[in-house]
Design a protein around this motif. Structure first.
Motif, PDB file in Angstrom:
ATOM      1  N   THR A  62      52.867  49.634  34.894  1.00 23.09           N
ATOM      2  CA  THR A  62      51.446  49.858  35.116  1.00 23.09           C
ATOM      3  C   THR A  62      51.148  50.034  36.599  1.00 23.09           C
ATOM      4  OG1 THR A  62      51.012  47.467  35.181  1.00 23.09           O
ATOM      5  CG2 THR A  62      50.754  48.590  33.046  1.00 23.09           C
ATOM      6  N   HIS A  63      51.953  49.412  37.450  1.00 23.86           N
ATOM      7  CA  HIS A  63      51.792  49.571  38.893  1.00 23.86           C
ATOM      8  C   HIS A  63      53.000  48.940  39.579  1.00 23.86           C
ATOM      9  CE1 HIS A  63      50.111  45.594  38.045  1.00 23.86           C
ATOM     10  NE2 HIS A  63      50.210  45.281  39.332  1.00 23.86           N
ATOM     11  N   ASP A  89      51.922  55.205  43.661  1.00 25.97           N
ATOM     12  CA  ASP A  89      52.419  53.860  43.980  1.00 25.97           C
ATOM     13  C   ASP A  89      53.807  53.884  44.607  1.00 25.97           C
ATOM     14  OD1 ASP A  89      50.178  52.487  43.264  1.00 25.97           O
ATOM     15  OD2 ASP A  89      51.104  51.299  41.679  1.00 25.97           O
ATOM     16  N   HIS A 136      43.261  48.846  41.221  1.00 28.18           N
ATOM     17  CA  HIS A 136      44.100  47.695  41.577  1.00 28.18           C
ATOM     18  C   HIS A 136      45.174  48.154  42.556  1.00 28.18           C
ATOM     19  CE1 HIS A 136      46.060  43.843  41.204  1.00 28.18           C
ATOM     20  NE2 HIS A 136      47.169  44.401  40.761  1.00 28.18           N
ATOM     21  N   SER A 140      47.825  52.832  39.686  1.00 26.31           N
ATOM     22  CA  SER A 140      47.741  52.005  38.482  1.00 26.31           C
ATOM     23  C   SER A 140      47.568  52.869  37.235  1.00 26.31           C
ATOM     24  CB  SER A 140      46.565  51.029  38.579  1.00 26.31           C
ATOM     25  OG  SER A 140      46.869  49.944  39.429  1.00 26.31           O
ATOM     26  N   THR A 156      44.430  46.132  35.576  1.00 26.43           N
ATOM     27  CA  THR A 156      43.137  46.790  35.754  1.00 26.43           C
ATOM     28  C   THR A 156      42.027  46.001  35.085  1.00 26.43           C
ATOM     29  OG1 THR A 156      44.126  48.996  35.971  1.00 26.43           O
ATOM     30  CG2 THR A 156      41.821  48.906  35.288  1.00 26.43           C
TER      31      THR A 156
END
Length: 214
Positions: A62-63, A89, A136, A140, A156
């Motif tokens: 997700t990140h 990211d 975030h 993300s 998030t």
């Protein structure tokens, strides 16, 4: 594990020093699986995959904060699965060792992602799509499984909360926009798997989240 239609295998459990929620998604026909956010405890993750008779083909994130990747390198090494992340990211991914040092967490080397996730990209196993939901972090992602009314929101959206924006790359306006314009437009009956803590229901967050309401 929360019950879902038999056409999808899903199990979520906390892993690693910060108890990040790791989720297995499996196709019961092909027995191929994706793992979302393996934040540690690779042997536990492998044991759950084996329990379901699944073969890991894709590791998605997700990140790129350190607590969501700590088992990624070992899982890739042990299974040959590919690593996936949104390109925005990449700077955070390249600073994972520094992040671990700042929080006093041992760093396990992890290779670069095999490919970059794109907005609205279909995920491996063909059962969901990736949604770019920055805020975030710049890259993300959330993962939406429409047929199963399942949303993996990472950091998030939380139960009655939202992700921090005071860490690397955080943007308060962006996270509010992502939640309102991307997540709150999905099925309000959807189960939301958060990055940490309990699941929630999207409609409940739309009406009751004190930080972002629909």
């Amino acid at each position: 594990m929360n019950p879902l239609p038999v056409s999808l295998i899903r199990e979520t459990f906390p892993v690693g020093p910060l108890q990040c929620n790791c989720t297995l998604i499996g196709d019961p026909v092909s027995k191929h699986a994706i793992v979302v956010d393996p934040g540690g405890d690779e042997q536990k993750i492998l044991a759950r995959l084996q329990h379901h008779g699944l073969t890991l083909v894709s590791i998605i994130h997700t990140h790129a904060h350190f607590d969501h990747f700590l088992a990624s390198g070992r899982l890739k090494e042990l299974t040959g699965a590919t690593l996936h992340l949104h390109k925005a990211d990449q700077p955070l991914w390249e600073s994972l060792e520094m992040q671990c040092q700042m929080f006093g967490v041992p760093y396990t080397p992890v290779p670069s992602p095999d490919r970059w996730l794109s907005d609205d990209e279909e995920l491996a196993c063909g059962c969901g799509v990736a949604l770019h939901t920055p805020g975030h972090t710049p890259g993300s992602m959330s993962f939406w499984f429409a047929e199963h009314k399942l949303l993996i929101a990472g950091d998030t959206l939380f139960r009655r909360g939202v992700g921090r924006t005071d860490l690397w790359g955080g943007d308060q306006r962006a996270i509010v926009r992502s939640i309102k314009e991307r997540l709150y437009r999905l099925d309000e009956d959807a189960t939301v798997v958060t990055g940490h803590g309990p699941d929630t229901r999207l409609g409940d967050e739309m009406r009751e989240n004190p930080f972002v309401r629909a």
